[in-house]
Motif scaffolding. Structure first.
Motif, PDB file in Angstrom:
ATOM      1  N   MET A   1       4.299   5.815  -2.562  1.00 39.56           N
ATOM      2  CA  MET A   1       2.980   5.080  -3.224  1.00 39.56           C
ATOM      3  C   MET A   1       1.924   5.881  -3.770  1.00 39.56           C
ATOM      4  O   MET A   1       0.871   6.215  -3.126  1.00 39.56           O
ATOM      5  CB  MET A   1       2.528   4.236  -1.910  1.00 39.56           C
ATOM      6  CG  MET A   1       3.468   3.487  -1.109  1.00 39.56           C
ATOM      7  SD  MET A   1       3.143   3.295   0.585  1.00 39.56           S
ATOM      8  CE  MET A   1       3.095   4.682   1.646  1.00 39.56           C
ATOM      9  N   GLY A   2       2.107   6.162  -4.821  1.00 38.70           N
ATOM     10  CA  GLY A   2       3.325   6.074  -5.813  1.00 38.70           C
ATOM     11  C   GLY A   2       4.048   7.302  -5.535  1.00 38.70           C
ATOM     12  O   GLY A   2       3.777   8.460  -4.761  1.00 38.70           O
TER      13      GLY A   2
ATOM     14  N   ILE B   1       8.790  -1.025  -3.172  1.00 38.24           N
ATOM     15  CA  ILE B   1       7.778  -1.369  -1.983  1.00 38.24           C
ATOM     16  C   ILE B   1       6.632  -2.170  -2.633  1.00 38.24           C
ATOM     17  O   ILE B   1       6.177  -1.780  -3.768  1.00 38.24           O
ATOM     18  CB  ILE B   1       7.299  -0.153  -1.255  1.00 38.24           C
ATOM     19  CG1 ILE B   1       6.315  -0.634  -0.089  1.00 38.24           C
ATOM     20  CG2 ILE B   1       6.705   0.851  -2.064  1.00 38.24           C
ATOM     21  CD1 ILE B   1       5.841   0.432   0.786  1.00 38.24           C
ATOM     22  N   PRO B   2       6.207  -3.454  -2.276  1.00 40.84           N
ATOM     23  CA  PRO B   2       5.098  -4.231  -3.073  1.00 40.84           C
ATOM     24  C   PRO B   2       3.784  -3.520  -3.089  1.00 40.84           C
ATOM     25  O   PRO B   2       3.678  -2.500  -2.303  1.00 40.84           O
ATOM     26  CB  PRO B   2       5.229  -5.497  -1.922  1.00 40.84           C
ATOM     27  CG  PRO B   2       6.526  -5.460  -1.161  1.00 40.84           C
ATOM     28  CD  PRO B   2       6.870  -3.985  -1.196  1.00 40.84           C
ATOM     29  N   ASP B   3       3.330  -3.761  -4.077  1.00 39.73           N
ATOM     30  CA  ASP B   3       2.126  -3.193  -4.366  1.00 39.73           C
ATOM     31  C   ASP B   3       0.998  -3.401  -3.291  1.00 39.73           C
ATOM     32  O   ASP B   3       0.859  -4.417  -2.787  1.00 39.73           O
ATOM     33  CB  ASP B   3       1.344  -3.962  -5.687  1.00 39.73           C
ATOM     34  CG  ASP B   3       0.174  -3.308  -6.203  1.00 39.73           C
ATOM     35  OD1 ASP B   3      -0.852  -3.286  -5.504  1.00 39.73           O
ATOM     36  OD2 ASP B   3       0.202  -2.613  -7.211  1.00 39.73           O
ATOM     37  N   ARG B   4       0.219  -2.422  -2.726  1.00 40.57           N
ATOM     38  CA  ARG B   4      -0.807  -2.362  -1.392  1.00 40.57           C
ATOM     39  C   ARG B   4      -1.791  -3.044  -2.055  1.00 40.57           C
ATOM     40  O   ARG B   4      -2.445  -4.109  -1.219  1.00 40.57           O
ATOM     41  CB  ARG B   4      -0.940  -1.188  -1.026  1.00 40.57           C
ATOM     42  CG  ARG B   4       0.255  -0.539  -0.322  1.00 40.57           C
ATOM     43  CD  ARG B   4       1.405  -0.181  -0.876  1.00 40.57           C
ATOM     44  NE  ARG B   4       1.175   0.995  -2.327  1.00 40.57           N
ATOM     45  CZ  ARG B   4       1.960   1.138  -2.849  1.00 40.57           C
ATOM     46  NH1 ARG B   4       3.152   0.364  -3.208  1.00 40.57           N
ATOM     47  NH2 ARG B   4       1.672   1.858  -3.872  1.00 40.57           N
TER      48      ARG B   4
END
Lengths: 236, 236
Positions: free
Chosen positions: A13-14, A48-51
């Motif tokens: 992330m990232g 992984i979905p964008d926080r």
């Protein structure tokens, strides 16, 4: 017998921020020999979905992928886990509940580093999700340190586009936007800056921008805490 | 259903080389979005006996620690494993035997990159263990490429001290010694150089030394193979 020390790093992330964090861990130990460096295992899976989108209610939650990462790090034998992303600390309690290994909170490490500098005020640069959560502000307030925040207009015009420019590799353009925001916080009286989003210190360094008094990089503060923990365990 | 792609990186030899290799993986994909990057798990535990000393008969074998790392990467779910150290490929067959996930050999990736440049000769810079093993020379010979090796005197005066200087953080001094060796191979007629020890390209870059025709960095060749494999799996 105590379990062997193994630092688990929850990354992705990232993915670049997770690699940079590993450099900071190596620098934090500052050892002449490989064998003295922190033993670590890294989960660096960026699918992984964008926080930021999730916290703004505009996308799916990354929590299932975060829990999966924490479970994998437990499975590989992590004795301690750190999250190489400020915003993902939004899910800290849920991740701690899913983990045998204790998680270290980046705001605790940062508060220690900030308090050591005894400022009366700091300017906090972070995602909207991190600002809203208030982890940093509450901790700083306990040390009588006032936190100055970006305005909604600055978040929209400088922080968000700057951050995504860095993520897509345009570090120079992102750096200019983030430096403008940093300068605005200094102009409003912030004595120190806390660069609480992994893209920010990276982008400011890339364009050579420096505040008059050294900023606090939460990832660096976290690396220092990890190094100290490892050195304590080695000497016992 | 195929198992999800997850690249396992066996690192720790040294820890900095494993971090550099992760940068090379990110660069090899060259993607505008985090989500397109290679999902990876990294075992970066430097508490492992020195490979050069072990192969010279002057120290314990690193094989138990290498097998432990491979087993941990299998446990975390790696679908493929790469070893971020040329010399550790000495134990490749034993590690493959201990692994459910297939291991990719760095000399296969390197040979592909070298053959694409069609040289008639290459100069190989590597540890004595790697030179003695002959993986690179045998593969290059199949493409009618002659391999020029450092002399025993050059290994003792330039390679070994250069390498350990880098490991203890004295990259400038190490770079000068390794550049002298690189120049000697070019002077003896090597058309291209293969920098088959992770410290070497790092040190030469640090002092700004460049051969007249681009050298082949096995770690970079390996990263390219990993990126292609990941992109193939994503598109199927």
């Amino acid at each position: 017998m105590a379990e062997p020390f193994l630092l688990g790093v929850l990354g992705g992330m990232g993915p670049l921020a997770a690699v940079d964090f590993q450099y900071q861990l190596l620098r934090a130990v500052n050892s002449a020999s490989d064998q003295q460096q922190i033993p670590m295992a890294v989960w660096n899976v960026p699918q992984i979905p964008d926080r930021q989108q999730a916290l703004a209610g505009r996308g799916p939650s990354p929590l299932p992928q975060l829990i999966d990462g924490v479970e994998r790090l437990n499975r590989i034998g992590a004795s301690h886990i750190v999250i190489a992303c400020n915003t993902a600390h939004h899910w800290f309690e849920a991740l701690q509940a899913a983990s045998r290994a204790p998680l270290l909170h980046i705001a605790d490490a940062t508060t220690e580093a900030v308090a050591a500098l005894s400022p009366t005020s700091v300017g906090l640069i972070a995602t909207q999700g991190t600002l809203d959560a208030g982890w940093f502000q509450r901790r700083f307030a306990r040390h009588n340190i006032e936190t100055l925040l970006p305005t909604a207009a600055e978040m929209a015009s400088d922080f968000v586009p700057g951050c995504y420019a860095v993520k897509r590799g345009d570090v120079a353009a992102g750096g200019e936007q983030l430096a403008r925001l940093a300068q605005a916080l200094l102009d409003r009286g912030a004595e120190r800056l806390v660069l609480a989003c992994t893209e920010v210190p990276l982008a400011l360094r890339a364009i050579g921008w420096q505040p008059p008094r050294a900023a606090v990089d939460p990832a660096e503060a976290m690396a220092a805490v990890c190094a100290r923990l490892w050195q304590q365990q080695r000497s016992t």
